[in-house]
Motif scaffolding. Structure first.
Motif, PDB file in Angstrom:
ATOM      1  N   SER A   1      -3.637  12.689 -18.392  1.00  0.00           N
ATOM      2  CA  SER A   1      -4.555  11.591 -18.684  1.00  0.00           C
ATOM      3  C   SER A   1      -4.012  10.291 -18.093  1.00  0.00           C
ATOM      4  N   PHE A   2      -4.914   9.352 -17.873  1.00  0.00           N
ATOM      5  CA  PHE A   2      -4.555   8.095 -17.203  1.00  0.00           C
ATOM      6  C   PHE A   2      -3.455   7.352 -17.959  1.00  0.00           C
ATOM      7  N   GLU A   3      -3.471   7.427 -19.288  1.00  0.00           N
ATOM      8  CA  GLU A   3      -2.479   6.719 -20.093  1.00  0.00           C
ATOM      9  C   GLU A   3      -1.084   7.305 -19.933  1.00  0.00           C
ATOM     10  N   GLU A   4      -0.953   8.541 -19.435  1.00  0.00           N
ATOM     11  CA  GLU A   4       0.336   9.217 -19.344  1.00  0.00           C
ATOM     12  C   GLU A   4       0.904   9.241 -17.934  1.00  0.00           C
ATOM     13  N   TRP A   5       0.270   8.542 -16.991  1.00  0.00           N
ATOM     14  CA  TRP A   5       0.724   8.613 -15.608  1.00  0.00           C
ATOM     15  C   TRP A   5       2.136   8.060 -15.430  1.00  0.00           C
ATOM     16  N   ASP A   6       2.499   7.046 -16.174  1.00  0.00           N
ATOM     17  CA  ASP A   6       3.810   6.413 -16.003  1.00  0.00           C
ATOM     18  C   ASP A   6       4.749   6.665 -17.185  1.00  0.00           C
TER      19      ASP A   6
ATOM     20  N   LEU B   1       7.251  13.084 -19.668  1.00  0.00           N
ATOM     21  CA  LEU B   1       6.452  14.220 -20.131  1.00  0.00           C
ATOM     22  C   LEU B   1       6.796  14.553 -21.574  1.00  0.00           C
ATOM     23  N   PRO B   2       5.785  14.742 -22.444  1.00  0.00           N
ATOM     24  CA  PRO B   2       6.060  15.147 -23.825  1.00  0.00           C
ATOM     25  C   PRO B   2       6.439  16.622 -23.891  1.00  0.00           C
ATOM     26  N   GLU B   3       6.963  17.038 -25.017  1.00  0.00           N
ATOM     27  CA  GLU B   3       7.415  18.423 -25.171  1.00  0.00           C
ATOM     28  C   GLU B   3       6.250  19.409 -25.085  1.00  0.00           C
ATOM     29  N   ASN B   4       5.136  19.079 -25.681  1.00  0.00           N
ATOM     30  CA  ASN B   4       3.986  19.976 -25.681  1.00  0.00           C
ATOM     31  C   ASN B   4       3.027  19.648 -24.543  1.00  0.00           C
ATOM     32  N   PHE B   5       3.601  19.397 -23.383  1.00  0.00           N
ATOM     33  CA  PHE B   5       2.819  18.898 -22.250  1.00  0.00           C
ATOM     34  C   PHE B   5       1.693  19.869 -21.874  1.00  0.00           C
ATOM     35  N   ILE B   6       1.979  21.165 -21.794  1.00  0.00           N
ATOM     36  CA  ILE B   6       0.984  22.139 -21.348  1.00  0.00           C
ATOM     37  C   ILE B   6      -0.165  22.253 -22.345  1.00  0.00           C
ATOM     38  N   CYS B   7       0.149  22.152 -23.614  1.00  0.00           N
ATOM     39  CA  CYS B   7      -0.847  22.412 -24.655  1.00  0.00           C
ATOM     40  C   CYS B   7      -1.771  21.232 -24.937  1.00  0.00           C
ATOM     41  N   ARG B   8      -1.527  20.088 -24.348  1.00  0.00           N
ATOM     42  CA  ARG B   8      -2.339  18.915 -24.644  1.00  0.00           C
ATOM     43  C   ARG B   8      -3.759  19.104 -24.115  1.00  0.00           C
ATOM     44  N   GLN B   9      -4.728  18.545 -24.854  1.00  0.00           N
ATOM     45  CA  GLN B   9      -6.141  18.692 -24.507  1.00  0.00           C
ATOM     46  C   GLN B   9      -6.701  17.459 -23.792  1.00  0.00           C
ATOM     47  N   THR B  10      -5.834  16.568 -23.348  1.00  0.00           N
ATOM     48  CA  THR B  10      -6.293  15.305 -22.768  1.00  0.00           C
ATOM     49  C   THR B  10      -6.129  15.246 -21.253  1.00  0.00           C
ATOM     50  N   HIS B  11      -5.704  16.332 -20.617  1.00  0.00           N
ATOM     51  CA  HIS B  11      -5.467  16.308 -19.174  1.00  0.00           C
ATOM     52  C   HIS B  11      -6.776  16.056 -18.419  1.00  0.00           C
ATOM     53  N   LEU B  12      -6.673  15.295 -17.345  1.00  0.00           N
ATOM     54  CA  LEU B  12      -7.834  15.124 -16.475  1.00  0.00           C
ATOM     55  C   LEU B  12      -8.171  16.427 -15.765  1.00  0.00           C
ATOM     56  N   LEU B  13      -7.143  17.174 -15.397  1.00  0.00           N
ATOM     57  CA  LEU B  13      -7.331  18.467 -14.734  1.00  0.00           C
ATOM     58  C   LEU B  13      -6.244  19.416 -15.213  1.00  0.00           C
ATOM     59  N   HIS B  14      -6.655  20.628 -15.558  1.00  0.00           N
ATOM     60  CA  HIS B  14      -5.691  21.654 -15.959  1.00  0.00           C
ATOM     61  C   HIS B  14      -6.184  22.993 -15.416  1.00  0.00           C
ATOM     62  N   GLY B  15      -5.426  23.538 -14.476  1.00  0.00           N
ATOM     63  CA  GLY B  15      -5.720  24.847 -13.932  1.00  0.00           C
ATOM     64  C   GLY B  15      -4.553  25.785 -14.140  1.00  0.00           C
ATOM     65  N   LEU B  16      -4.846  27.053 -14.324  1.00  0.00           N
ATOM     66  CA  LEU B  16      -3.827  28.078 -14.528  1.00  0.00           C
ATOM     67  C   LEU B  16      -3.975  29.127 -13.435  1.00  0.00           C
ATOM     68  N   LEU B  17      -2.895  29.365 -12.681  1.00  0.00           N
ATOM     69  CA  LEU B  17      -2.923  30.316 -11.573  1.00  0.00           C
ATOM     70  C   LEU B  17      -1.836  31.362 -11.783  1.00  0.00           C
ATOM     71  N   HIS B  18      -2.236  32.636 -11.840  1.00  0.00           N
ATOM     72  CA  HIS B  18      -1.264  33.725 -11.905  1.00  0.00           C
ATOM     73  C   HIS B  18      -0.713  33.989 -10.509  1.00  0.00           C
ATOM     74  N   CYS B  19       0.478  34.566 -10.443  1.00  0.00           N
ATOM     75  CA  CYS B  19       1.112  34.756  -9.137  1.00  0.00           C
ATOM     76  C   CYS B  19       0.423  35.832  -8.306  1.00  0.00           C
ATOM     77  N   ASN B  20      -0.547  36.570  -8.872  1.00  0.00           N
ATOM     78  CA  ASN B  20      -1.315  37.528  -8.076  1.00  0.00           C
ATOM     79  C   ASN B  20      -2.522  36.878  -7.411  1.00  0.00           C
ATOM     80  N   GLY B  21      -2.700  35.565  -7.601  1.00  0.00           N
ATOM     81  CA  GLY B  21      -3.772  34.857  -6.932  1.00  0.00           C
ATOM     82  C   GLY B  21      -5.033  34.685  -7.748  1.00  0.00           C
TER      83      GLY B  21
END
Length: 635
Positions: free
Chosen positions: A103-108, A111-131
């Motif tokens: 999120s814009f407020e977190e750009w500077d 990173l918090p501990e629960n960074f992945i689990c936060r629901q405020t990301h502008l973009l969140h994509g998950l890619l497995h190594c099989n493509g």
């Protein structure tokens, strides 16, 4: 003396990164090593990388994080997103990568501990190594960011293509600023959801809904006549509000706006218009002679326009009217954003959303002097160069029979247009309850990238593990996706075996000790070239081998205990909707299909109708109510 690693250069959002030529599992590593800098390595096996990209439109520097997660060390090794996307039978990948723009407020901020689990990301994509991957969330301007949803989707789509991603799924729960689901609004106005602009297609519907049923529902609601809807609503308060809205916007647009699609398209276009043109006002009702004189002057100055839908229906085209309309709306959006464009500039702008150049050329040839989205598309030669140029022009209301000169008109505010869209939305939903529910129940979409084999002279194959009969007893019958391997032009059969074995070991948890022994369908000794054995680049090749750990609990992304889905609606796979299992036959059924309310707990004992339980009526659409779960998104 060790020298510090130089910081990676700042790339543009739509040009980062350059395209790679290998398989996805190798490309993502190369991206992190060459274009990102490592932030830290956490104790739970997660490595975090960061880079910065520049938004070409605003000049903003946008941080992008990539979190590499080792599945063997993860507390949640399975993937619920794969299960709901229909990929629950895929083998568990060894690594997965979270691509995040915070999120814009977190750009500077650190990173918090629960960074992945936060629901405020502008973009969140998950890619497995099989493509294979998933677009989990996207938030545009409504979150306070300077980035639009379109900008974020352009970045995500370019990134996936550059990395040679194979397939990405998305569950469309996006809403606009009015909390209205975009999957219904855009289906009514464009015939397809918002994500279709980037090539996402229908994957599967919830509750057993098929693709044909979905499109039939769209046609039923979008083609509904507004006047018929008013008659169906009777004297209700909603009908009175809608009747007033219809009267005002027909005068403003100078068009009939006969169907729901025309009305929704006009209101959405009006809401995104930056500047409204001045409205002409005639203080008294003109006489027939003065009206004829005025129409004569207008006609001599400018051709009269026809609605593009009428033109499209009259054309002898191999494309359906729905696709012609969508292409015309894309062109109108480009003109609305950039102003006057030449023919080539119109084609280039349309190519960003439409891959069929024949369709684009056909629409460009036919779109002149037609009305699209409440505005007239003009095609005129440049006075000096005589090159044809396209532009948008507001429709002159005084040349239409719906113009009422008695009462002066004023353009509504953005907020008023939003409230009118809300009224029209709920009116259409009440008029076609079952069809609207079908559209809302279709929220699983996916984009597939074909194997690119024309960028260089290297050989590319999709290698599939072919289990033996005794191994199939411990596996599900669903075919497993193959792995992409890239070889040199003169690679031998032995090179193919070694590369396939390395790819399998590097990708899947149960294949860490896999030994490739033979190639199926390609003939020759280990030293002979692959091409001489009958294989063509881009083909699918079977690999025989042993060493697969079939006793591992990390076999399937959906988990080993997925159960059997056999709901009376026709669903045979988990579609992510709420379910309950029969305590006798252990089959899973949708709670909605067996009459359970979503806001109530499931009973301690449940018997399906086949096992002697009570029959439940299907959901009653006639009351016009249904539960809606609307979360992230931005139009």
């Amino acid at each position: 003396m060790r020298t510090a690693r130089p910081r990676p250069p700042v790339h543009g959002m739509r040009s980062f990164p350059t395209e790679f030529s290998g398989a996805f599992r190798d490309n993502i590593r190369k991206l992190l090593e060459e274009h990102c800098e490592k932030c830290d390595v956490a104790a739970n096996g997660r490595s975090t990388w960061r880079t910065t990209v520049r938004d070409e439109c605003t000049g903003a520097l946008v941080p992008v994080y990539a979190v590499e997660e080792c599945v063997n060390l993860s507390s949640s090794p399975f993937c619920d997103y794969c299960r709901c996307a229909g990929w629950g039978h895929h083998l568990v990948s060894r690594r997965r990568y979270h691509i995040i723009i915070p999120s814009f407020e977190e750009w500077d901020k650190p990173l918090p501990e629960n960074f992945i689990c936060r629901q405020t990301h502008l973009l969140h994509g998950l890619l497995h190594c099989n493509g294979f991957g998933h677009l989990l969330s996207i938030r545009g301007c409504s979150s306070g960011s300077c980035l639009r949803g379109h900008d974020l989707m352009d970045f995500w789509d370019h990134l996936c293509r550059s990395l040679c991603t194979r397939s990405v799924s998305v569950e469309d729960l996006s809403v606009n600023s009015l909390s209205l689901p975009l999957r219904l609004l855009y289906s009514l106005s464009h015939g397809q959801p918002w994500f279709a602009r980037w090539g996402y297609n229908f994957s599967h519907g919830c509750y057993g809904i098929t693709k044909s049923t979905y499109h039939d529902a769209i046609d039923s609601v979008s083609s509904l006549r507004v006047d018929s809807l008013l008659a169906d609503l009777g004297d209700s308060l909603l009908a009175k509000d809608l009747r007033q809205i219809v009267t005002v916007y027909r005068k403003l647009s100078g068009e009939a706006l006969g169907t729901i699609r025309e009305f929704v398209s006009y209101l959405l276009g009006l809401r995104h218009k930056k500047n409204y043109p001045p409205l002409a006002f005639v203080p008294h009702s003109p006489s027939p002679s003065s009206r004829q004189r005025r129409q004569s002057v207008v006609s001599s100055r400018r051709k009269r326009c026809r609605d593009f839908d009428e033109v499209a229906e009259s054309l002898q085209s191999r494309w359906p009217v729905r696709r012609l309309r969508y292409a015309a709306e894309i062109i109108a959006d480009a003109l609305r954003e950039h102003g006057t464009l030449t023919r080539q500039e119109v084609r280039d702008a349309a190519r960003q959303a439409i891959g069929d150049t024949g369709l684009i050329d056909f629409v460009v040839k036919s779109i002149g002097d037609t009305i699209v989205g409440g505005q007239a598309v003009r095609r005129t030669p440049h006075p000096r160069t005589r090159v044809l140029e396209f532009s948008l022009d507001d429709v002159d209301m005084s040349t239409h029979e719906h113009f009422d000169p008695v009462k002066p008109l004023t353009w509504p505010s953005k907020e008023e247009v939003g409230r009118d869209i809300d009224t029209l939305y709920h009116s259409a939903v009440n008029g076609r309850c079952q069809e609207a529910r079908i559209i809302l129940d279709c929220k699983h979409w996916a984009k597939h990238w074909e194997l690119r084999d024309d960028t260089d002279d290297k050989l590319r194959f999709v290698v599939e593990w072919r289990p033996m009969p005794w191994e199939m007893a411990n596996l599900r019958g669903t075919p497993l996706p193959g792995e992409v391997v890239v070889l040199e032009p003169h690679a031998s059969m032995g090179d193919l075996l070694v590369t396939a074995e390395r790819a399998m070991r590097d990708t899947y948890c149960i294949m860490e000790r896999f030994r490739a022994q033979a190639v199926e369908g390609v003939y020759g000794d280990l030293w002979e070239p692959v091409m001489s054995g009958g294989a063509q680049s881009g083909a699918t090749i079977g690999i025989l081998g042993d060493g697969v750990d079939l006793e591992s609990t990390l076999r399937y992304e959906g988990g080993d205990d997925m159960g059997t889905v056999d709901c009376w609606c026709g669903a045979r796979e988990d579609d992510g909707e709420r379910m309950v299992a029969c305590d006798v036959c252990a089959t899973w059924h949708h709670t909605r299909c067996v009459g359970m309310d979503d806001d109530k707990q499931t009973p301690s004992m449940f018997l399906c109708p086949r096992c002697g339980g009570s029959s439940f009526d299907s959901f009653d659409f006639d009351d016009g109510k249904w539960p809606l779960t609307l979360v992230w998104g931005e139009e």
